[in-house]
Design a protein around this motif. Structure first.
Motif, PDB file in Angstrom:
ATOM      1  N   SER A 188       0.852  -1.191   0.000  1.00 22.63           N
ATOM      2  CA  SER A 188       0.000   0.000   0.000  1.00 22.63           C
ATOM      3  C   SER A 188       0.883   1.234   0.000  1.00 22.63           C
ATOM      4  CB  SER A 188      -0.887   0.002   1.247  1.00 22.63           C
ATOM      5  OG  SER A 188      -0.102   0.269   2.410  1.00 22.63           O
ATOM      6  N   ALA A 189       0.283   2.393  -0.080  1.00 17.22           N
ATOM      7  CA  ALA A 189       1.037   3.633   0.096  1.00 17.22           C
ATOM      8  C   ALA A 189       1.405   3.793   1.571  1.00 17.22           C
ATOM      9  CB  ALA A 189       0.205   4.819  -0.370  1.00 17.22           C
ATOM     10  N   PHE A 190       2.406   4.609   1.868  1.00 13.73           N
ATOM     11  CA  PHE A 190       2.740   4.918   3.257  1.00 13.73           C
ATOM     12  C   PHE A 190       1.674   5.842   3.837  1.00 13.73           C
ATOM     13  CE2 PHE A 190       7.099   3.571   2.169  1.00 13.73           C
ATOM     14  CZ  PHE A 190       7.394   2.824   3.306  1.00 13.73           C
ATOM     15  N   MET A 191       1.293   5.557   5.093  1.00 10.49           N
ATOM     16  CA  MET A 191       0.282   6.345   5.791  1.00 10.49           C
ATOM     17  C   MET A 191       0.744   6.601   7.223  1.00 10.49           C
ATOM     18  SD  MET A 191      -2.830   4.023   4.422  1.00 10.49           S
ATOM     19  CE  MET A 191      -1.696   2.629   4.458  1.00 10.49           C
ATOM     20  N   PRO A 192       0.239   7.669   7.865  1.00  8.93           N
ATOM     21  CA  PRO A 192       0.596   7.906   9.270  1.00  8.93           C
ATOM     22  C   PRO A 192       0.281   6.687  10.131  1.00  8.93           C
ATOM     23  CG  PRO A 192      -0.511   9.808   8.362  1.00  8.93           C
ATOM     24  CD  PRO A 192      -0.646   8.721   7.337  1.00  8.93           C
ATOM     25  N   ALA A 193       1.226   6.340  11.031  1.00  7.16           N
ATOM     26  CA  ALA A 193       1.080   5.110  11.805  1.00  7.16           C
ATOM     27  C   ALA A 193       0.359   5.314  13.126  1.00  7.16           C
ATOM     28  CB  ALA A 193       2.454   4.505  12.065  1.00  7.16           C
ATOM     29  N   ALA A 194       0.291   6.536  13.619  1.00 11.19           N
ATOM     30  CA  ALA A 194      -0.279   6.774  14.944  1.00 11.19           C
ATOM     31  C   ALA A 194      -1.767   6.431  14.975  1.00 11.19           C
ATOM     32  CB  ALA A 194      -0.070   8.224  15.353  1.00 11.19           C
ATOM     33  N   GLY A 195      -2.207   5.820  16.089  1.00 13.22           N
ATOM     34  CA  GLY A 195      -3.620   5.527  16.270  1.00 13.22           C
ATOM     35  C   GLY A 195      -4.058   4.254  15.572  1.00 13.22           C
ATOM     36  N   THR A 196      -5.289   4.282  15.006  1.00 12.38           N
ATOM     37  CA  THR A 196      -5.883   3.098  14.379  1.00 12.38           C
ATOM     38  C   THR A 196      -5.991   3.287  12.877  1.00 12.38           C
ATOM     39  OG1 THR A 196      -7.157   2.615  16.382  1.00 12.38           O
ATOM     40  CG2 THR A 196      -7.894   1.599  14.331  1.00 12.38           C
ATOM     41  N   LEU A 197      -5.512   2.298  12.142  1.00 11.82           N
ATOM     42  CA  LEU A 197      -5.557   2.339  10.684  1.00 11.82           C
ATOM     43  C   LEU A 197      -6.445   1.193  10.190  1.00 11.82           C
ATOM     44  CD1 LEU A 197      -4.488   3.366   7.918  1.00 11.82           C
ATOM     45  CD2 LEU A 197      -2.600   1.732   8.184  1.00 11.82           C
ATOM     46  N   ALA A 198      -7.554   1.535   9.536  1.00 12.96           N
ATOM     47  CA  ALA A 198      -8.438   0.516   8.967  1.00 12.96           C
ATOM     48  C   ALA A 198      -7.763  -0.111   7.751  1.00 12.96           C
ATOM     49  CB  ALA A 198      -9.778   1.132   8.580  1.00 12.96           C
ATOM     50  N   LEU A 199      -7.761  -1.440   7.683  1.00 11.54           N
ATOM     51  CA  LEU A 199      -7.068  -2.152   6.615  1.00 11.54           C
ATOM     52  C   LEU A 199      -7.968  -2.509   5.443  1.00 11.54           C
ATOM     53  CD1 LEU A 199      -4.789  -4.527   8.723  1.00 11.54           C
ATOM     54  CD2 LEU A 199      -4.222  -2.308   7.707  1.00 11.54           C
ATOM     55  N   SER A 200      -9.270  -2.277   5.573  1.00  9.81           N
ATOM     56  CA  SER A 200     -10.193  -2.571   4.480  1.00  9.81           C
ATOM     57  C   SER A 200      -9.818  -1.765   3.244  1.00  9.81           C
ATOM     58  CB  SER A 200     -11.628  -2.248   4.901  1.00  9.81           C
ATOM     59  OG  SER A 200     -12.519  -2.477   3.834  1.00  9.81           O
ATOM     60  N   GLY A 201      -9.661  -2.443   2.123  1.00  3.47           N
ATOM     61  CA  GLY A 201      -9.281  -1.780   0.892  1.00  3.47           C
ATOM     62  C   GLY A 201      -7.786  -1.694   0.687  1.00  3.47           C
ATOM     63  N   LEU A 202      -7.009  -1.949   1.755  1.00  4.40           N
ATOM     64  CA  LEU A 202      -5.545  -1.903   1.658  1.00  4.40           C
ATOM     65  C   LEU A 202      -4.961  -3.287   1.418  1.00  4.40           C
ATOM     66  CD1 LEU A 202      -4.711   0.597   4.550  1.00  4.40           C
ATOM     67  CD2 LEU A 202      -4.949   1.093   2.109  1.00  4.40           C
ATOM     68  N   VAL A 203      -5.629  -4.304   1.971  1.00  2.00           N
ATOM     69  CA  VAL A 203      -5.174  -5.684   1.823  1.00  2.00           C
ATOM     70  C   VAL A 203      -6.382  -6.539   1.428  1.00  2.00           C
ATOM     71  CG1 VAL A 203      -3.306  -5.399   3.482  1.00  2.00           C
ATOM     72  CG2 VAL A 203      -5.540  -6.195   4.272  1.00  2.00           C
ATOM     73  N   PRO A 204      -6.165  -7.753   0.911  1.00  2.00           N
ATOM     74  CA  PRO A 204      -7.297  -8.613   0.544  1.00  2.00           C
ATOM     75  C   PRO A 204      -8.219  -8.889   1.734  1.00  2.00           C
ATOM     76  CG  PRO A 204      -5.242  -9.443  -0.378  1.00  2.00           C
ATOM     77  CD  PRO A 204      -4.876  -8.340   0.555  1.00  2.00           C
ATOM     78  N   GLU A 205      -9.481  -9.147   1.447  1.00  2.00           N
ATOM     79  CA  GLU A 205     -10.459  -9.440   2.507  1.00  2.00           C
ATOM     80  C   GLU A 205     -10.117 -10.721   3.242  1.00  2.00           C
ATOM     81  OE1 GLU A 205     -13.199  -7.608   3.625  1.00  2.00           O
ATOM     82  OE2 GLU A 205     -12.128  -6.078   2.507  1.00  2.00           O
ATOM     83  N   SER A 206      -9.438 -11.633   2.604  1.00  2.00           N
ATOM     84  CA  SER A 206      -9.050 -12.895   3.232  1.00  2.00           C
ATOM     85  C   SER A 206      -7.562 -13.137   2.948  1.00  2.00           C
ATOM     86  CB  SER A 206      -9.876 -14.071   2.687  1.00  2.00           C
ATOM     87  OG  SER A 206      -9.445 -15.285   3.260  1.00  2.00           O
ATOM     88  N   ALA A 207      -6.791 -13.314   4.015  1.00  2.00           N
ATOM     89  CA  ALA A 207      -5.349 -13.540   3.863  1.00  2.00           C
ATOM     90  C   ALA A 207      -4.824 -14.198   5.143  1.00  2.00           C
ATOM     91  CB  ALA A 207      -4.611 -12.240   3.592  1.00  2.00           C
ATOM     92  N   GLN A 208      -3.669 -14.843   5.004  1.00  2.00           N
ATOM     93  CA  GLN A 208      -3.060 -15.524   6.167  1.00  2.00           C
ATOM     94  C   GLN A 208      -1.878 -14.747   6.719  1.00  2.00           C
ATOM     95  OE1 GLN A 208      -2.196 -19.776   5.828  1.00  2.00           O
ATOM     96  NE2 GLN A 208      -0.263 -19.471   6.928  1.00  2.00           N
ATOM     97  N   VAL A 209      -1.156 -14.047   5.857  1.00  3.13           N
ATOM     98  CA  VAL A 209       0.090 -13.398   6.242  1.00  3.13           C
ATOM     99  C   VAL A 209      -0.002 -11.896   5.964  1.00  3.13           C
ATOM    100  CG1 VAL A 209       2.597 -13.386   5.953  1.00  3.13           C
ATOM    101  CG2 VAL A 209       1.327 -15.505   5.623  1.00  3.13           C
ATOM    102  N   LEU A 210       0.366 -11.094   6.952  1.00  7.63           N
ATOM    103  CA  LEU A 210       0.341  -9.625   6.838  1.00  7.63           C
ATOM    104  C   LEU A 210       1.733  -9.096   7.117  1.00  7.63           C
ATOM    105  CD1 LEU A 210      -1.318  -6.900   6.664  1.00  7.63           C
ATOM    106  CD2 LEU A 210      -1.441  -7.043   9.171  1.00  7.63           C
ATOM    107  N   ALA A 211       2.217  -8.228   6.240  1.00  4.06           N
ATOM    108  CA  ALA A 211       3.505  -7.574   6.433  1.00  4.06           C
ATOM    109  C   ALA A 211       3.283  -6.095   6.691  1.00  4.06           C
ATOM    110  CB  ALA A 211       4.392  -7.763   5.208  1.00  4.06           C
ATOM    111  N   MET A 212       4.047  -5.543   7.634  1.00  2.04           N
ATOM    112  CA  MET A 212       3.997  -4.117   7.972  1.00  2.04           C
ATOM    113  C   MET A 212       5.406  -3.552   7.869  1.00  2.04           C
ATOM    114  SD  MET A 212       1.540  -4.566  11.287  1.00  2.04           S
ATOM    115  CE  MET A 212       2.326  -6.133  11.665  1.00  2.04           C
ATOM    116  N   ASP A 213       5.518  -2.411   7.224  1.00  9.81           N
ATOM    117  CA  ASP A 213       6.835  -1.787   7.019  1.00  9.81           C
ATOM    118  C   ASP A 213       6.733  -0.312   7.359  1.00  9.81           C
ATOM    119  OD1 ASP A 213       9.542  -1.536   6.061  1.00  9.81           O
ATOM    120  OD2 ASP A 213       8.713  -0.623   4.233  1.00  9.81           O
TER     121      ASP A 213
END
Length: 332
Positions: A307-332
Motif C-alpha cells: 500500500s502507500a505509506f500512511m501515518p502510523a499513529a492511532g488506528t488504521l483501517a485495513l479494508s481496501g488496503l489488503v485482501p479481505e481474506s489472507a493468512q500473512v500480513l507484512a507491515m513496514d
C-alpha cells in the motif's frame, strides 16, 4: 562479535571511527594518515581514502558524519580538516585555520561540525560564514570531548578544570557544572574527558583522572557516580580515555535521520485483517509512517503489492488496503 577487521598495520593507529547512514563503518588513522571504509555485512575494507587532498597528508584524530552524509575530520593540532562525501568515498574540501586546535568532534542538527579546542572553549564551522569560536572566559581548561543536544545546546568536557561547560550558541552564554563537587556519599570525579547523552536524555561524563562515570541531568544535577575498574580487578581503575559518540546519540539523532522496521504476522489460517493499532511516540519534528501488504502464504507475500505509506499513529483501517481474506500480513 560480528567480525574482526584489520585496518592497515598495528602501527597505523586508528583514532577516528564513524558509522554512516548505510551502517557501514569508517576508520581514520593517525600515523598512516588514511581513512578506510568497512562494509558492515561482509566486514571487508571496500574503500581507502588518502588525506592528502589539496595539501600534505593529515593525521586523523576523530570523525563525525552529518545528516547529509558528509564526514568531517578532527586533526588535533594540524591546521586543516577534511570534508568527505561518504556516498562517493571522496574528499570534497580541505578547510584550514591554524588559530586553534580541533580535538573532540560532534555534529549538530544543522549539519555543522563542532570541536573541543583543547583550550577554554569550542569552535564550529558553518558553510556560509566559516569558523566561529566561543570562549568560556577562562572557566574551562583543555576542552576535549563534545556533544550537541537536540535543543542545540553544546556540552564540552573541561579536562583541565574539572568542569563540564554548556553553551547556548544562540545567545553565546555558558553554564558550568563541577565534576569534583558531588552529593554526599558519592566520590568526587576528576579530569572529565568525554560527554555523551543516553536515550533517556541524561548526560554521561567520562572522568579519566578518577576512572569513573557521572550521570547528570542536562541542567547539571548529578544522579550518580560509577567507578570503572578492570574486569579482573574491579578496584583498579582504567583511566577511560573515551571522548567519542559512545552511546550512539549522535548517530541516531543527526547522522541517521530515517530508519525502517519490517515485521510479518502469520495468522496460521485465512482471516480478515481489520485494523492496525499503533502506540507510538513521535518527538517534535518526526513522523512514523506505515505501509502494509497481505497474501495467503509467505511465498505469495513477496509478490504482493505494498500500500502507500500512511501515518502510523492511532488506528488504521485495513479494508481496501489488503485482501479481505489472507493468512500473512507484512507491515513496514
Amino acid at each position: 562479535m560480528h567480525c574482526q577487521v584489520s585496518i592497515g598495520t598495528p602501527n597505523d593507529l586508528v583514532r577516528g571511527v564513524a558509522i554512516d547512514a548505510q551502517n557501514d563503518a569508517w576508520f581514520g588513522t593517525w600515523n598512516a594518515q588514511t581513512i578506510y571504509k568497512v562494509d558492515s555485512s561482509t566486514c571487508a575494507v571496500v574503500q581507502t581514502v588518502p588525506t592528502n587532498f589539496e595539501g600534505a597528508p593529515l593525521s586523523i584524530y576523530g570523525l563525525a558524519i552529518d545528516s547529509r552524509g558528509r564526514m568531517w575530520t578532527s586533526t588535533y593540532n594540524q591546521e586543516c580538516i577534511l570534508q568527505l562525501d561518504t556516498e562517493l568515498g571522496v574528499v570534497e574540501r580541505r578547510i584550514c585555520d591554524g588559530s586553534f586546535i580541533r580535538y573532540g568532534i560532534a555534529v549538530d542538527g544543522k549539519d555543522r561540525p563542532w570541536y573541543g579546542d583543547a583550550g577554554d572553549g569550542v569552535s564550529v564551522f558553518e558553510d556560509e560564514t566559516g569558523w566561529k569560536r566561543f570562549s568560556s572566559g577562562g572557566q574551562l581548561a583543555e576542552t576535549t570531548g563534545i556533544v550537541v543536544a537536540t535543543d542545540g545546546r553544546v556540552y564540552v568536557a573541561g579536562y583541565g578544570s574539572n568542569k563540564v561547560g554548556r553553551l547556548d550558541p544562540e545567545t553565546s552564554t555558558w553554564d558550568f557544572f563541577r565534576t569534583d563537587l558531588v552529593p554526599p556519599g558519592m566520590a568526587a570525579q576528576y579530569n572529565p574527558r568525554g560527554v555523551t547523552f543516553d536515550s533517556d536524555g541524561d548526560l554521561w561524563v567520562i572522568a579519566r583522572g578518577s576512572s569513573g562515570l557521572i550521570e547528570m541531568s542536562p541542567e547539571g544535577v548529578i544522579h550518580g557516580v560509577f567507578p570503572i575498574g578492570r574486569f579482573d580487578a574491579p578496584t583498579q581503575g582504567v583511566s577511560p580515555y573515551s571522548y567519542s559518540d559512545n552511546t550512539g546519540f549522535q548517530l541516531f539523532n543527526y547522522t541517521v535521520t530515517e530508519g525502517s522496521w519490517t515485521t510479518v504476522f502469520d495468522a496460521r489460517r485465512a482471516v480478515r485483517f481489520q485494523r492496525l493499532v499503533s502506540m507510538t511516540y513521535e518527538p517534535a519534528g518526526t513522523e512514523i509512517t506505515v505501509r502494509v501488504r497481505a497474501a495467503n502464504s509467505a511465498a505469495e507475500l513477496e509478490a504482493a503489492p505494498w500500500s502507500a505509506f500512511m501515518p502510523a499513529a492511532g488506528t488504521l483501517a485495513l479494508s481496501g488496503l489488503v485482501p479481505e481474506s489472507a493468512q500473512v500480513l507484512a507491515m513496514d
